[in-house]
Design a protein around this motif. Structure first.
Motif: not given
Lengths: 68, 165
Positions: A27-37, A51-55, B37-44
């Motif tokens: 799902k994270v991989a899909i989120v990154v693709q959605l971000q790019k779109m 856009v997330w810069q993940i490996p 979404t573009f951010d990761l919400d982290v509750f602390v």
């Protein structure tokens, strides 16, 4: 409702359920693709987004996982 | 994502936060179809005790000292904008206490329960929260008795009735 329309709606719901059942890394991989779109559209409206810069290892072929 | 979560785990281990869990859109995505979404919400939960300040400042200071940059309300940790949100009410405190233990590519982490995410969305009440509630109802496996009890505990039953209408 026509049978054809019912079939289309049922297929859409099944696809959503299938997507919901993917693993979180998929799902994270899909989120990154959605971000790019979406990012160019948002930037065009003046919103700064990153856009997330993940490996690359994190990003699996989305088409493959989404079409299961 | 593994590296980001590892850094957050280190913050918890070092005592900068007492406990954390993912929430927001990426919390929801754990249970339903992926949502953009573009951010990761982290509750602390922030540390308490003699001399402890209920502030996010020490977290940001520590992260800055490690070279991570702030950007708006977020701080970029290993390529992901992270927003830290303190548990500011009893619902969030409970949500964190009962967060689900999970792993991401072998990195231990936590995510808020889907029932708490739904209750938080209900309490927050923005249009996007209502959309999220509909997704939870359609796609997530909800523990209905658990949800009903928590909605009652936090005075959210009336709002819930309106949403379900």
């Amino acid at each position: 409702m026509t049978t054809e329309l019912e079939r289309i709606i049922a297929a859409k719901e099944k696809r959503r359920r299938d997507l919901a059942a993917l693993s979180f890394p998929e799902k994270v991989a899909i989120v990154v693709q959605l971000q790019k779109m979406v990012a160019p559209i948002l930037r065009g409206r003046g919103r700064e987004v990153r856009v997330w810069q993940i490996p690359a290892a994190d990003e699996r072929p989305v088409a493959a996982v989404a079409s299961r | 994502m593994e590296k980001t979560l590892t850094v957050i785990n280190e913050l918890e281990k070092a005592g900068f936060v007492s406990r954390y869990a993912r929430g927001g859109a990426m919390g929801a995505t754990f249970y339903v179809e992926p949502v953009v979404t573009f951010d990761l919400d982290v509750f602390v939960v922030l540390p308490t005790g003699p001399g402890a300040l209920l502030s996010l400042a020490p977290i940001y200071e520590k992260l800055r000292s490690r070279g991570y940059q702030e950007e708006g309300a977020c701080i970029i940790i290993e390529g992901i904008p992270v927003q830290f949100l303190p548990a500011y009410n009893p619902l969030l405190e409970e949500a964190l206490a009962e967060a689900r233990e999970t792993t991401y590519a072998e990195v231990p982490t936590r995510v808020l329960s889907v029932e708490h995410l739904l209750a938080i969305a209900l309490q927050t009440g923005r249009p996007k929260d209502h959309e999220r509630i509909q997704l939870f109802l359609k796609e997530a496996e909800l523990d209905r008795p658990y949800l009903a009890a928590l909605l009652q505990r936090h005075g959210l039953e009336e709002l819930w009735k309106k949403v379900k209408r």
